[in-house]
Design a protein around this motif. Structure first.
Motif, PDB file in Angstrom:
ATOM      1  N   LYS A 220       0.850  -1.182   0.000  1.00 41.52           N
ATOM      2  CA  LYS A 220       0.000   0.000   0.000  1.00 41.52           C
ATOM      3  C   LYS A 220       0.894   1.243   0.000  1.00 41.52           C
ATOM      4  O   LYS A 220       1.982   1.248   0.575  1.00 41.52           O
ATOM      5  N   VAL A 221       0.420   2.286  -0.633  1.00 45.68           N
ATOM      6  CA  VAL A 221       1.173   3.539  -0.668  1.00 45.68           C
ATOM      7  C   VAL A 221       0.540   4.508   0.324  1.00 45.68           C
ATOM      8  O   VAL A 221      -0.656   4.805   0.235  1.00 45.68           O
ATOM      9  N   VAL A 222       1.346   4.978   1.259  1.00 45.85           N
ATOM     10  CA  VAL A 222       0.848   5.881   2.293  1.00 45.85           C
ATOM     11  C   VAL A 222       1.591   7.212   2.223  1.00 45.85           C
ATOM     12  O   VAL A 222       2.809   7.245   2.076  1.00 45.85           O
ATOM     13  N   LEU A 223       0.833   8.280   2.289  1.00 44.98           N
ATOM     14  CA  LEU A 223       1.393   9.628   2.370  1.00 44.98           C
ATOM     15  C   LEU A 223       1.243  10.124   3.799  1.00 44.98           C
ATOM     16  O   LEU A 223       0.130  10.180   4.323  1.00 44.98           O
TER      17      LEU A 223
ATOM     18  N   GLY B 248       5.029  -3.019   5.634  1.00 41.42           N
ATOM     19  CA  GLY B 248       5.110  -3.365   4.222  1.00 41.42           C
ATOM     20  C   GLY B 248       4.632  -2.304   3.264  1.00 41.42           C
ATOM     21  O   GLY B 248       4.535  -2.553   2.050  1.00 41.42           O
ATOM     22  N   CYS B 249       4.330  -1.116   3.762  1.00 41.88           N
ATOM     23  CA  CYS B 249       3.877  -0.021   2.898  1.00 41.88           C
ATOM     24  C   CYS B 249       5.043   0.661   2.202  1.00 41.88           C
ATOM     25  O   CYS B 249       6.179   0.629   2.670  1.00 41.88           O
ATOM     26  N   LYS B 250       4.717   1.318   1.108  1.00 38.25           N
ATOM     27  CA  LYS B 250       5.628   2.250   0.461  1.00 38.25           C
ATOM     28  C   LYS B 250       5.265   3.625   1.002  1.00 38.25           C
ATOM     29  O   LYS B 250       4.113   4.050   0.875  1.00 38.25           O
ATOM     30  N   VAL B 251       6.227   4.312   1.595  1.00 38.16           N
ATOM     31  CA  VAL B 251       5.916   5.520   2.352  1.00 38.16           C
ATOM     32  C   VAL B 251       6.423   6.777   1.654  1.00 38.16           C
ATOM     33  O   VAL B 251       7.613   6.900   1.351  1.00 38.16           O
ATOM     34  N   ALA B 252       5.490   7.698   1.414  1.00 32.61           N
ATOM     35  CA  ALA B 252       5.841   9.026   0.920  1.00 32.61           C
ATOM     36  C   ALA B 252       5.969   9.933   2.131  1.00 32.61           C
ATOM     37  O   ALA B 252       4.972  10.280   2.776  1.00 32.61           O
TER      38      ALA B 252
ATOM     39  N   LYS C 234       3.876   9.809  -9.752  1.00 38.54           N
ATOM     40  CA  LYS C 234       4.967   9.480 -10.669  1.00 38.54           C
ATOM     41  C   LYS C 234       5.893   8.432 -10.065  1.00 38.54           C
ATOM     42  O   LYS C 234       6.375   7.532 -10.763  1.00 38.54           O
ATOM     43  N   GLU C 235       6.116   8.527  -8.751  1.00 40.60           N
ATOM     44  CA  GLU C 235       7.032   7.595  -8.068  1.00 40.60           C
ATOM     45  C   GLU C 235       6.376   6.269  -7.742  1.00 40.60           C
ATOM     46  O   GLU C 235       6.943   5.194  -7.964  1.00 40.60           O
ATOM     47  N   PHE C 236       5.139   6.314  -7.186  1.00 40.86           N
ATOM     48  CA  PHE C 236       4.503   5.103  -6.653  1.00 40.86           C
ATOM     49  C   PHE C 236       3.223   4.686  -7.390  1.00 40.86           C
ATOM     50  O   PHE C 236       2.702   3.604  -7.145  1.00 40.86           O
ATOM     51  N   GLY C 237       2.690   5.564  -8.228  1.00 40.17           N
ATOM     52  CA  GLY C 237       1.523   5.207  -9.025  1.00 40.17           C
ATOM     53  C   GLY C 237       0.173   5.484  -8.410  1.00 40.17           C
ATOM     54  O   GLY C 237      -0.835   5.541  -9.109  1.00 40.17           O
ATOM     55  N   LYS C 238       0.116   5.680  -7.078  1.00 37.87           N
ATOM     56  CA  LYS C 238      -1.171   5.840  -6.397  1.00 37.87           C
ATOM     57  C   LYS C 238      -0.933   6.316  -4.974  1.00 37.87           C
ATOM     58  O   LYS C 238       0.210   6.415  -4.525  1.00 37.87           O
ATOM     59  N   ILE C 239      -2.025   6.612  -4.274  1.00 36.89           N
ATOM     60  CA  ILE C 239      -1.997   6.848  -2.828  1.00 36.89           C
ATOM     61  C   ILE C 239      -3.179   6.097  -2.239  1.00 36.89           C
ATOM     62  O   ILE C 239      -4.330   6.374  -2.572  1.00 36.89           O
ATOM     63  N   ASP C 240      -2.901   5.137  -1.388  1.00 32.46           N
ATOM     64  CA  ASP C 240      -3.954   4.344  -0.751  1.00 32.46           C
ATOM     65  C   ASP C 240      -4.375   4.913   0.595  1.00 32.46           C
ATOM     66  O   ASP C 240      -5.540   4.772   1.001  1.00 32.46           O
TER      67      ASP C 240
ATOM     68  N   ALA D 192      -6.006   2.226   8.896  1.00 32.01           N
ATOM     69  CA  ALA D 192      -5.446   2.216   7.545  1.00 32.01           C
ATOM     70  C   ALA D 192      -5.773   0.935   6.786  1.00 32.01           C
ATOM     71  O   ALA D 192      -5.615   0.884   5.558  1.00 32.01           O
ATOM     72  N   SER D 193      -6.234  -0.082   7.489  1.00 28.99           N
ATOM     73  CA  SER D 193      -6.428  -1.403   6.894  1.00 28.99           C
ATOM     74  C   SER D 193      -7.891  -1.699   6.606  1.00 28.99           C
ATOM     75  O   SER D 193      -8.795  -0.954   6.997  1.00 28.99           O
ATOM     76  N   SER D 194      -8.127  -2.827   5.946  1.00 33.68           N
ATOM     77  CA  SER D 194      -9.497  -3.233   5.629  1.00 33.68           C
ATOM     78  C   SER D 194     -10.264  -3.653   6.873  1.00 33.68           C
ATOM     79  O   SER D 194     -11.487  -3.822   6.823  1.00 33.68           O
ATOM     80  N   ALA D 195      -9.572  -3.780   8.004  1.00 32.20           N
ATOM     81  CA  ALA D 195     -10.257  -4.109   9.267  1.00 32.20           C
ATOM     82  C   ALA D 195     -11.237  -3.020   9.673  1.00 32.20           C
ATOM     83  O   ALA D 195     -12.167  -3.267  10.444  1.00 32.20           O
ATOM     84  N   SER D 196     -11.042  -1.807   9.140  1.00 32.62           N
ATOM     85  CA  SER D 196     -11.909  -0.678   9.505  1.00 32.62           C
ATOM     86  C   SER D 196     -12.793  -0.228   8.344  1.00 32.62           C
ATOM     87  O   SER D 196     -13.245   0.919   8.309  1.00 32.62           O
ATOM     88  N   ASN D 197     -13.067  -1.112   7.413  1.00 31.65           N
ATOM     89  CA  ASN D 197     -13.816  -0.724   6.215  1.00 31.65           C
ATOM     90  C   ASN D 197     -15.230  -0.217   6.488  1.00 31.65           C
ATOM     91  O   ASN D 197     -15.802   0.478   5.651  1.00 31.65           O
ATOM     92  N   TYR D 198     -15.819  -0.583   7.627  1.00 30.83           N
ATOM     93  CA  TYR D 198     -17.189  -0.144   7.936  1.00 30.83           C
ATOM     94  C   TYR D 198     -17.183   0.914   9.037  1.00 30.83           C
ATOM     95  O   TYR D 198     -18.181   1.151   9.701  1.00 30.83           O
ATOM     96  N   ILE D 199     -16.042   1.555   9.216  1.00 30.64           N
ATOM     97  CA  ILE D 199     -15.903   2.606  10.222  1.00 30.64           C
ATOM     98  C   ILE D 199     -15.498   3.888   9.515  1.00 30.64           C
ATOM     99  O   ILE D 199     -14.481   3.932   8.818  1.00 30.64           O
ATOM    100  N   THR D 200     -16.285   4.930   9.674  1.00 29.85           N
ATOM    101  CA  THR D 200     -15.932   6.220   9.073  1.00 29.85           C
ATOM    102  C   THR D 200     -16.550   7.349   9.876  1.00 29.85           C
ATOM    103  O   THR D 200     -17.603   7.192  10.495  1.00 29.85           O
ATOM    104  N   GLY D 201     -15.850   8.478   9.890  1.00 31.70           N
ATOM    105  CA  GLY D 201     -16.309   9.634  10.644  1.00 31.70           C
ATOM    106  C   GLY D 201     -16.098   9.528  12.139  1.00 31.70           C
ATOM    107  O   GLY D 201     -16.684  10.279  12.908  1.00 31.70           O
ATOM    108  N   GLN D 202     -15.209   8.631  12.558  1.00 29.73           N
ATOM    109  CA  GLN D 202     -15.004   8.375  13.980  1.00 29.73           C
ATOM    110  C   GLN D 202     -13.621   8.851  14.442  1.00 29.73           C
ATOM    111  O   GLN D 202     -12.725   9.060  13.624  1.00 29.73           O
TER     112      GLN D 202
END
Length: 258
Positions: A15-18, A38-42, A87-93, A237-247
């Motif tokens: 995953k790419v993290v800024l 294991g992330c690629k870190v900006a 340009k460097e990593f292709g995305k930001i996750d 940052a992970s899929s463990a929190s996919n149903y959690i938002t605004g908290q």
């Protein structure tokens, strides 16, 4: 049938993290935690040397990172940052809006210049970095935005009227943009750290009277460490929190509970 179907909910590999404000303090700690996962870190910071040191430390430890310079108060600088990361990593996750400043001074001493400076970094920066990154995340099918609040998001702290105001605003901003980005599969959450030893809090730690005042109010009787924030950060940052938002996850050793 397995509920998880063999999925590791906390897997962040590749995953790419800024991380903004990655040059020092907790931002540097967050960057290293993500790299170890294991992330690629900006590593982005207004201080070029500091961001380079963070990325160099990660690379020396076997991780993947690159340093970037950004002024989060400047829209052109933000847009350039996003372009360079893509340009460097292709995305930001994952985006961690960590950049922040404090100028501790009595209410009557606050100048318009200091007021504007703190607001520009602590809330305007969070707003427009999030906006720019969310546009990219939407195109890519989703992502995670993690904003950094504070004890000052919930309580008043003497000589921190502007800082506390901005950190309260970060909580509300996180809630409102979470609603707007929910259908784009972008989760927006907050972490509110208590007292951790950073360049910003070092003067409080070094002052015996102020340090005692703080530690007397922490039920766990100690300041936090980056390791104490690693779990909540990786969870959001992970899929463990996919149903959690605004908290907001409060990591304060029990301060607010008391």
């Amino acid at each position: 049938m397995s509920i998880l179907n063999g999925i590791n909910l906390f897997d962040l590999k590749d995953k790419v993290v800024l991380v903004t404000g990655a040059g020092n303090g907790l931002g540097k700690g967050y960057s290293r935690v993500f790299a170890e996962s294991g992330c690629k870190v900006a590593c982005a910071d207004i201080n070029k040397e500091a961001s380079e040191k963070t990325s160099a430390d990660i690379i020396a430890e076997g991780g993947i990172a690159k340093s970037f310079v950004v002024d989060v108060t400047n829209i052109e600088s933000i847009n350039t940052l996003i372009e360079e990361i893509v340009k460097e990593f292709g995305k930001i996750d994952i985006l961690v809006n960590n950049a922040g400043i404090e100028i501790a001074e009595p209410f009557f001493d606050v100048t318009p210049e200091h007021f504007d400076k703190i607001n520009s970094v602590n809330i305007r920066g969070v707003y427009f970095v999030s906006q720019a990154v969310a546009k990219l995340m939407k195109k890519n099918g989703g992502g995670k935005i993690i904003n950094i609040g504070s004890l000052g998001s919930y309580i008043g702290l003497a000589e921190s009227s502007v800082y506390c105001s901005t950190k309260g605003a970060v909580i509300q901003l996180s809630k409102t943009i979470a609603l707007e980005l929910a259908n784009d599969n972008i989760q927006v959450n907050c972490i509110a750290p208590g007292y951790f030893i950073t360049p910003m809090t070092q003067p409080f730690y070094d002052d015996p009277k102020h340090r005692a005042w703080i530690e007397d109010r922490i039920p766990m009787s100690r300041w936090g460490t980056v390791a104490d924030l690693a779990g909540p950060m990786l969870f959001l940052a992970s899929s463990a929190s996919n149903y959690i938002t605004g908290q907001t996850v409060i990591v304060d050793g029990g301060w607010l509970a008391s």
